[in-house]
Scaffold this motif. Structure first.
Motif, PDB file in Angstrom:
ATOM      1  N   ALA A 153       0.838  -1.203   0.000  1.00 14.15           N
ATOM      2  CA  ALA A 153       0.000   0.000   0.000  1.00 14.15           C
ATOM      3  C   ALA A 153       0.875   1.257   0.000  1.00 14.15           C
ATOM      4  CB  ALA A 153      -0.937  -0.006   1.196  1.00 14.15           C
ATOM      5  N   ARG A 154       1.908   1.251   0.839  1.00  9.64           N
ATOM      6  CA  ARG A 154       2.810   2.413   0.892  1.00  9.64           C
ATOM      7  C   ARG A 154       3.569   2.579  -0.416  1.00  9.64           C
ATOM      8  NH1 ARG A 154       3.784   0.014   5.983  1.00  9.64           N
ATOM      9  NH2 ARG A 154       5.796  -0.802   5.251  1.00  9.64           N
ATOM     10  N   GLU A 155       4.044   1.477  -0.975  1.00 13.00           N
ATOM     11  CA  GLU A 155       4.780   1.532  -2.228  1.00 13.00           C
ATOM     12  C   GLU A 155       3.910   2.051  -3.367  1.00 13.00           C
ATOM     13  OE1 GLU A 155       8.387  -0.168  -3.084  1.00 13.00           O
ATOM     14  OE2 GLU A 155       8.132   1.318  -1.507  1.00 13.00           O
ATOM     15  N   LEU A 156       2.697   1.539  -3.474  1.00 11.90           N
ATOM     16  CA  LEU A 156       1.801   1.947  -4.552  1.00 11.90           C
ATOM     17  C   LEU A 156       1.395   3.413  -4.403  1.00 11.90           C
ATOM     18  CD1 LEU A 156      -0.347  -1.291  -4.658  1.00 11.90           C
ATOM     19  CD2 LEU A 156       1.029  -0.421  -6.557  1.00 11.90           C
ATOM     20  N   ALA A 157       1.138   3.830  -3.171  1.00  7.07           N
ATOM     21  CA  ALA A 157       0.780   5.233  -2.950  1.00  7.07           C
ATOM     22  C   ALA A 157       1.906   6.149  -3.416  1.00  7.07           C
ATOM     23  CB  ALA A 157       0.467   5.467  -1.469  1.00  7.07           C
ATOM     24  N   GLU A 158       3.144   5.731  -3.177  1.00  9.12           N
ATOM     25  CA  GLU A 158       4.288   6.563  -3.557  1.00  9.12           C
ATOM     26  C   GLU A 158       4.495   6.595  -5.064  1.00  9.12           C
ATOM     27  OE1 GLU A 158       9.139   6.646  -2.921  1.00  9.12           O
ATOM     28  OE2 GLU A 158       7.859   5.910  -1.299  1.00  9.12           O
TER      29      GLU A 158
END
Length: 369
Positions: A153-158
Motif C-alpha cells: 500500500a505504501r509503495e503503490l501510494a508513492e
C-alpha cells in the motif's frame, strides 16, 4: 378480531458483481492463488450476487457453477479491455489478479505490488510499460484499489502519487493447503533427496535465486526449486541458472498435494527475494511446519513475523551456514517452527474474502474519490 401478524421483511438487496476471470487462463502463481481463494468465497457471500466473466481459453474450476459464468469469445488483453466492460454492465467489476480494464469506472481492482515501477528491468519493455499505464489510469478511475500488504500500500501510494487511504489492505491466507493429503512428486531419476532445502517461486531476477542456488550447490546442500522459469513475453530475463544437477533439482507445475509433501519434508524453506508484495510461500511453509529463512527486504519481515530467520539478500554466501544451523539444532528448529505456525494463523482466506466483500459494499457503485 385477529391481530395482524408481523410485517414481512423486505427482500435483501444484494450488490451485483462480475469477477474478472482472466486468471483462470493463466499459470498459477501467488497472484492467481489470491484470485482463486477470494473468488470461491465471494460466490457464497450472501451480500453479493456474483457472476464470473471468462475468456475463451479459461479452464472452468470444479467450484464454479456454470450458471454463474459469462464466457467471451475473446481472450487475453482483448478480453480484458474490450469484452469485460460489456460483460460487467450493471455490475461492479472486480479484478483480483492484477490488470483491469482502463475504461471501467465502476470497478474494484487489485494491485499486488509495485514491481513494474521498482524493478522495471525484470519485465520486457512492452509488458512493463503496459502494466505501468494500467496502474496509473485505474488507480485514478476505479472505485477502490486492493493490495495484499501494508508495505505494498505504501509503495503503490508513492509510485502512483495517490493517497495511502486509496489502497485497501487484504492479505493472502495461509490455510489453503491445510487439509490436503500429501502426495510425493515425481522429480525423475533419483527422486527427491532424503533431506533437502526448498525454494518456491519463479526465477525472475528480482527473486534473487541465482546467487543463493550457487552457494547451496557449492556447499553440497541438496535443493529442490519449485516454480516456472518465467514466460519470455513477461520477463526480460531470468536468473542465470542451469538445469538439474547432482545437488539442485527443478520442479514446475506441481499439484497442491505434491507441494504439501515437499513443505512437510523439507529441512527448511529459503526465500531470498528482494521484492515481494506479500510472499505467499513464507506462510504456506509456516502453516505446514517448515522452518523459513527469508530476506530482510521489502515487506517480507512483516509477513514472516517472528516465525522466520532473516538474512541479508546481498549476502547469498551466508545462506548455507544458516541452513546447517537450523538442521543441526533441533531445539532452535522447533522454536522457529512453533513461532511460524502461530504467525501463519494470522492469515485466513475467509477473513480476507470478507474484507473484499466489505470494500465492494462500501463503494456502493458510486463515484471515485
Amino acid at each position: 378480531m385477529t391481530a395482524p401478524g408481523p410485517a414481512a421483511e423486505p427482500p435483501v438487496q444484494r450488490t451485483r458483481v462480475l469477477l474478472n476471470g482472466k486468471w483462470l487462463a493463466q499459470a498459477r502463481t501467488g497472484t492467481q492463488r489470491f484470485a482463486d481463494e477470494i473468488s470461491r468465497r465471494l460466490l457464497v457471500d450472501p451480500r453479493l450476487d456474483v457472476m464470473v466473466g471468462l475468456p475463451s481459453d479459461a479452464t472452468m474450476p470444479t467450484w464454479l457453477p456454470t450458471e454463474r459464468v459469462r464466457r467471451s469469445r475473446l481472450r487475453g488483453v482483448a478480453f480484458e479491455q474490450l469484452a469485460l466492460p460489456a460483460l460487467a454492465r450493471g455490475r461492479v467489476l472486480v479484478s483480483l489478479a492484477g490488470p483491469a480494464p482502463l475504461v471501467v469506472r465502476r470497478q474494484v481492482a487489485t494491485f499486488h505490488d509495485a514491481t513494474p515501477f521498482r524493478y522495471p528491468a525484470t519485465y520486457t519493455r512492452a509488458f512493463g510499460a503496459w502494466h505501468q499505464l494500467i496502474y496509473r489510469v485505474v488507480s485514478r478511475r476505479a472505485l477502490a484499489i486492493l493490495t495484499v500488504s501494508d508495505f505494498s500500500a505504501r509503495e503503490l501510494a508513492e509510485v502512483l502519487d495517490r493517497p495511502l487511504g486509496r489502497f485497501h489492505m487484504v492479505s493472502n491466507g495461509a490455510d489453503h493447503l491445510d487439509a490436503i493429503p500429501p502426495t510425493p512428486p515425481d522429480l525423475g531419476p533419483g527422486g527427491v533427496p532424503n533431506w533437502f532445502v526448498l525454494c518456491v517461486g519463479t526465477l525472475a531476477v528480482h527473486k534473487n535465486l541465482a546467487g543463493v542456488l550457487d552457494s547451496l550447490e557449492k556447499a553440497a546442500l541438496p535443493t529442490v526449486v519449485v516454480g516456472a522459469r518465467g514466460s519470455a513475453r513477461i520477463f526480460a530475463g531470468t536468473a542465470d541458472v542451469g538445469g538439474d544437477t547432482s545437488v539442485i533439482r527443478y520442479a514446475a507445475h506441481l499439484t497442491d498435494a505434491q507441494l504439501v509433501w515437499l513443505y512437510q519434508r523439507a529441512g527448511v524453506l529459503v526465500f531470498p527475494s528482494r521484492y515481494e508484495g506479500f510472499g505467499l510461500p513464507i506462510v504456506e511453509a509456516q502453516s505446514l511446519g517448515c522452518p523459513v529463512i527469508v530476506s530482510q527486504a521489502a515487506g517480507l519481515p512483516d509477513v514472516a513475523g517472528p516465525g522466520a530467520i532473516l538474512i541479508d539478500p546481498d549476502r547469498p554466501d551466508d545462506v548455507p551456514a544458516v541452513v546447517r544451523r537450523v538442521l543441526a539444532d533441533p531445539v532452535w528448529r522447533a522454536q522457529v517452527v512453533a513461532a511460524g505456525r502461530r504467525n501463519a494463523d494470522r492469515f485466513r482466506w475467509a477473513d480476507s474474502a470478507r474484507l473484499v466483500g466489505d470494500v465492494i459494499l462500501a463503494t456502493g457503485g458510486g463515484s471515485v474519490r
